[in-house]
Design a protein around this motif. Sequence first.
Motif, PDB file in Angstrom:
ATOM      1  N   UNK A 107     -19.905   9.815 -71.108  1.00  0.00           N
ATOM      2  CA  UNK A 107     -20.815   8.971 -71.893  1.00  0.00           C
ATOM      3  C   UNK A 107     -20.811   7.547 -71.347  1.00  0.00           C
ATOM      4  N   UNK A 108     -19.635   7.005 -71.125  1.00  0.00           N
ATOM      5  CA  UNK A 108     -19.516   5.641 -70.620  1.00  0.00           C
ATOM      6  C   UNK A 108     -20.166   5.496 -69.242  1.00  0.00           C
ATOM      7  N   UNK A 109     -19.947   6.457 -68.375  1.00  0.00           N
ATOM      8  CA  UNK A 109     -20.530   6.410 -67.028  1.00  0.00           C
ATOM      9  C   UNK A 109     -22.060   6.455 -67.103  1.00  0.00           C
ATOM     10  N   UNK A 110     -22.585   7.338 -67.935  1.00  0.00           N
ATOM     11  CA  UNK A 110     -24.037   7.467 -68.069  1.00  0.00           C
ATOM     12  C   UNK A 110     -24.660   6.175 -68.584  1.00  0.00           C
ATOM     13  N   UNK A 111     -24.011   5.558 -69.565  1.00  0.00           N
ATOM     14  CA  UNK A 111     -24.563   4.365 -70.205  1.00  0.00           C
ATOM     15  C   UNK A 111     -24.345   3.116 -69.351  1.00  0.00           C
ATOM     16  N   UNK A 112     -23.138   2.919 -68.857  1.00  0.00           N
ATOM     17  CA  UNK A 112     -22.794   1.678 -68.161  1.00  0.00           C
ATOM     18  C   UNK A 112     -23.144   1.676 -66.677  1.00  0.00           C
ATOM     19  N   UNK A 113     -22.935   2.804 -66.001  1.00  0.00           N
ATOM     20  CA  UNK A 113     -23.155   2.841 -64.549  1.00  0.00           C
ATOM     21  C   UNK A 113     -24.551   3.340 -64.213  1.00  0.00           C
TER      22      UNK A 113
END
Length: 196
Positions: free
Chosen positions: A81-87
């Motif tokens: 989730x973090x990778x999809x949203x932030x990166x």
Amino acid sequence: MQPLIDHARSFRKQSAERPEEFARLAEGQSPQVLFITCSDSRVVPALITGARPGELFELRTAGNIVPPYASEHPTSEAATIEYAVEVLGVDDIVVCGHSHCGAVGALVRDEDLTAVPAVRDWLTQATPKPAGAVEDPTVTDAVQGHILAQLLRLRSYPCVERRLTAGQLRLNGWFYEIHTGSVLAHDAQSDVFTEL
């Protein structure tokens, strides 16, 4: 297994006929959507959406459960989730539940899962417990309520909440009917799932 092997072999031959398409994929990915759905083999995001390679970033979990955010105990789901949203900077997150869901059905029916302790322990993260009619094999009401609970859970992720507040991210709840092929989307104003 042999049909899958045969298809992989023919896919390689087909991909050799489109080298520029695959070369473009090798340059990186820029999906617009994080698609969170169940691990159920009957739910195929690219088939449902018509997405091509590189268009969906997928997260598949038993029962499309989004675990609680806990930075001190990272999970692969939280990292995705973090990778999809932030990166990757996706514009949308879709949580897609489905009819005839074994995970949600097991919770609704209070099934004994002692023989599958990892499954039992994973499903304890589905709080609040989905409510629905025990006799309904589609578990539609329970799954739809569960989708909304996962959307709410996503808001506890700092990266999601930050992008939502900035108006840079949208959350979408979808319900896929396996027996009809229909996809229903949650309408926040009416609080009802309606056909796309």
